[in-house]
Scaffold this active site. Sequence first.
Site, PDB file in Angstrom:
ATOM      1  N   LYS A   1       0.893  -1.119   0.036  1.00 23.45           N
ATOM      2  CA  LYS A   1       0.037   0.044   0.025  1.00 23.45           C
ATOM      3  C   LYS A   1       0.947   1.226   0.024  1.00 23.45           C
ATOM      4  O   LYS A   1       0.342   2.245  -0.266  1.00 23.45           O
ATOM      5  CB  LYS A   1      -0.729   0.037   1.342  1.00 23.45           C
ATOM      6  N   ASP A   2       2.173   1.122   0.324  1.00 23.45           N
ATOM      7  CA  ASP A   2       3.072   2.447   0.080  1.00 23.45           C
ATOM      8  C   ASP A   2       2.967   2.955  -1.214  1.00 23.45           C
ATOM      9  O   ASP A   2       2.945   4.030  -1.623  1.00 23.45           O
ATOM     10  CB  ASP A   2       4.414   1.888   0.419  1.00 23.45           C
TER      11      ASP A   2
END
Length: 557
Positions: A144-145
């Site tokens: 999700k970065d």
Amino acid sequence: MDVLVVVAPPGAASSPPPARLLARANHCLTIEGREATPDTVADLRARIPHSVGVVGPVPDAVHIATQLHRAGLPVTLYTDEDVTAGAGVDIAAVTEPGPKMDVADSLTELVGHTPMVRLDRVGRDLSCHLIAKLEYISPGGSVKDRPALAMIEAAEEAGLLRPGGTIVEPTSGNTGVGLATVAARRRYRCIFTMPDKIASEKIQLLRAYGAEVIVCPTTVAPDHPDSYYSVAKRLADTIPGAFQPDQYHNPRNPAAHEATTGPEIWEQTAGRITHFVAGIGTGGTITGVGRYLKSRNPSVKIVGADPEGSVYSGGSGRPYLVEGIGEDIWPDTYDPTIVDRVVMVSDRDSFLTARRVTREEGILIGGSGGTAVWAALQVGRELGADDVMVVLLPDSGRGYLSKVYNDEWMADYGFLRAGGETVGEIMARKAAVLPPLVHVHPDETVRATIALLKEFGVSQVPVLKAEPPLALAEVVGSATDRSLLDRAFHDPAVVNRPVAEVMDAPLPTIGMGETVDEAATRLQANTAVIVLDGGHPVGILTRSDLLDFLAGPRKSR
């Protein structure tokens, strides 16, 4: 430095200041042209700065630095040019002298470029290549970065997120961490809403980054005012300067993976990839990666791994225990035309596979990673030696130590079996004269509940919001003969009211694989407990059941 003054040519947008200078400054101020107005000087003085940096094109920046120093401010001019400033103005280089070091200026520069590794032990029985993409090595610890950084940068470019603003987002944890890491660097406030099934480690991690976390009930519908989606939207609409990235509908989510994750996988496999497997949460990862891979080779198969109960694999959105994937809504970020196949995976298979990968490969992964690997193993049985299957492992198991890697928690939910005599054996010995799970629904009347207790000769029933097979979150209460008798005695009219208005808390639980000794301990304080198998309520165990078992023939210990 206390303030960084960025000098911009009149009428022109200023160039972004060097990242290292911006990171060092507590505040940033832009001045157009060659003159610092009295208001600007007054604003700077009001901050009582110990250090004011000036950067911009020469000679304008030199002139501004000299002006500010004459106004009594401590000034340092940052430039790589050979310049002369007014007496008292310090000059410092923007670019460090000497050989360039292999050091990132910001954590955001390290997002992506994650490695891949073979899963030859877990995939020992497969003919195909089974390769894992290790997204937990990203700075924020998850896949999700990538979309977190992309969504924030897009919001900044569009003017939707300004200095000092607030990021509000519903998240199961990983997107929140990705947003929080970027926000920490760029000085944004963060508020995250989360469902109450999320592991405590994730909540503590978000708070470690300075975020505010609001925990909301899992069992309510997505459009319910108390759902974590609704609470986030309400906060974003009412807090001045707030911005909601809205990962479920933001096109930058899948675009981030189409621009980075997909190309990395293609390059790392030398274009040999034939199958890609990933869990489906917002749908951004599988959609973005799938679009890129199919643009390079339309025959690449995209496989989604989905929790049992999630809408992607045909469920209705009923609760499940695995975190971070599956949905009870259809996000705009998911393109079903990209996905060739969706594999439904139970909580049991997800958790036990995650533990297996950790123990056999030395790769500590979360439950959603276990979901993806289990799906990959099923698909891999159909593949040959020339096939290359990449499975994306979205995060680390460090966020699930209190659950997936906690033997007590796993046993409580019926995922592990103890040695010796177990609750499962007691249940198997019970007389088959009753349905496995006699129950009522919240809207049934107290009168009907009393009749049910009498019909089956039981003293308590769980109150369920759905029909079996069901998740533990769908057990909303319990009704006992003692409690109903007490209420009816004091208020006879209560018998016509819904049982939801008078029910007690849900019965305690015990796992199917837990020991008879543990069952005896729990039944000392409770007349009955709900038995769980793989996270699903499957029956009621009473003191009478335990006594019958203890009085009957038993295995020698």
